[in-house]
Design a protein around this motif. Structure first.
Motif, PDB file in Angstrom:
ATOM      1  N   GLN A  63       0.827  -1.202   0.000  1.00  0.00           N
ATOM      2  CA  GLN A  63       0.000   0.000   0.000  1.00  0.00           C
ATOM      3  C   GLN A  63       0.871   1.266   0.000  1.00  0.00           C
ATOM      4  O   GLN A  63       0.592   2.213  -0.723  1.00  0.00           O
ATOM      5  N   GLU A  64       1.956   1.254   0.820  1.00  0.00           N
ATOM      6  CA  GLU A  64       2.869   2.391   0.832  1.00  0.00           C
ATOM      7  C   GLU A  64       3.496   2.605  -0.547  1.00  0.00           C
ATOM      8  O   GLU A  64       3.636   3.730  -0.996  1.00  0.00           O
TER       9      GLU A  64
ATOM     10  N   GLU B  89       2.161   1.748  -3.457  1.00  0.00           N
ATOM     11  CA  GLU B  89       1.136   2.253  -4.367  1.00  0.00           C
ATOM     12  C   GLU B  89       0.823   3.724  -4.121  1.00  0.00           C
ATOM     13  O   GLU B  89       0.544   4.468  -5.054  1.00  0.00           O
ATOM     14  N   GLU B  90       0.873   4.159  -2.866  1.00  0.00           N
ATOM     15  CA  GLU B  90       0.562   5.546  -2.530  1.00  0.00           C
ATOM     16  C   GLU B  90       1.759   6.476  -2.695  1.00  0.00           C
ATOM     17  O   GLU B  90       1.593   7.698  -2.692  1.00  0.00           O
TER      18      GLU B  90
END
Length: 182
Positions: free
Chosen positions: A29-30, A32-33
Motif C-alpha cells: 500500500q505504501e 502504491e501511494e
C-alpha cells in the motif's frame, strides 16, 4: 514525510535505479501511494525483459523504482541482477530503515539492532543525527548515543563519565541504564 519516502529520496540522490523487494507484502500500500517527483514506479511481475529494455534502451536517464511483491530472487534466477548490482537495493526492515536515515553503511546493522529501542524514538534519533560527526566505528557511534542519553555537552569520555556520575548521584542511574540497554 514517511521514513520510507525519506529513505527513497536519499537513495535517488545518488542512484538512478532502486530495487525494493517486499517479501511479506506489508508495504504494498505504501508503494502504491508513494509519489516521488521524477521517479517512475514499476512493479516487477514476470516482465523483467521488458523492464530491462525500457530502463537501458528507451529511458536511459529516467529514475526508476522497481518493486517486487516477493522475496529477492536468488542470483541465478534474477533476470535483473546486472542492473541491481550496479544500483541499490532498498530494504524495509527496522534496522535498515535506521541505517538509511542515519546514512550509515550496512556493516553497522548489528549495532543498530543492539540499540533498536533507542532509535524507535524519533526525537532521540533526530538529536543523534544532529550530533553525529564520525561514522567510522561503533565506539564513536556509541559515544554519541551516550551523549544523547546522558545529556552530556560532548561525547568525550571525560564528559560522559561526569554526566553519568551526576545522573547517578541525582538518583537517575536506573532510569538511564534502562534507556541505554547496552
Amino acid at each position: 514525510m514517511s521514513k520510507i519516502e525519506d529513505g527513497l529520496k536519499r537513495l535517488f540522490e545518488k542512484h538512478r535505479i532502486v530495487f525494493w523487494y517486499d517479501s511479506t507484502g506489508d508495504f504494498k500500500q505504501e508503494y502504491e501511494e508513494l509519489n516521488l517527483l521524477g521517479v517512475v514506479k514499476c512493479s516487477i511481475e514476470n516482465n523483467e525483459f521488458a523492464l530491462k529494455y525500457r530502463i537501458l534502451c528507451k529511458e536511459p536517464t529516467t529514475l526508476f523504482l522497481l518493486y517486487g511483491n516477493y522475496e529477492r530472487p536468488q542470483q541465478e534466477d534474477n533476470w535483473l541482477l546486472d542492473i541491481e548490482l550496479g544500483n541499490v537495493l532498498f530494504q524495509t526492515d527496522q534496522e535498515t530503515l535506521a541505517l538509511q536515515e542515519l546514512e550509515l553503511p550496512s556493516h553497522f546493522k548489528n549495532w543498530i539492532n543492539t540499540h533498536s529501542l533507542f532509535f524507535k524514538n524519533k526525537e532521540r534519533t533526530a538529536r543523534f543525527l544532529s550530533k553525529l560527526e564520525d561514522r567510522e566505528n561503533e565506539a564513536q557511534l556509541t559515544q554519541t548515543l551516550l551523549q544523547i542519553v546522558l545529556g552530556s555537552h560532548s561525547n568525550s569520555l571525560d564528559d560522559l563519565i561526569k554526566a553519568y556520575l551526576s545522573a547517578f548521584i541525582a538518583g537517575k542511574g536506573d532510569a538511564i541504564e534502562k534507556e541505554l540497554i547496552l
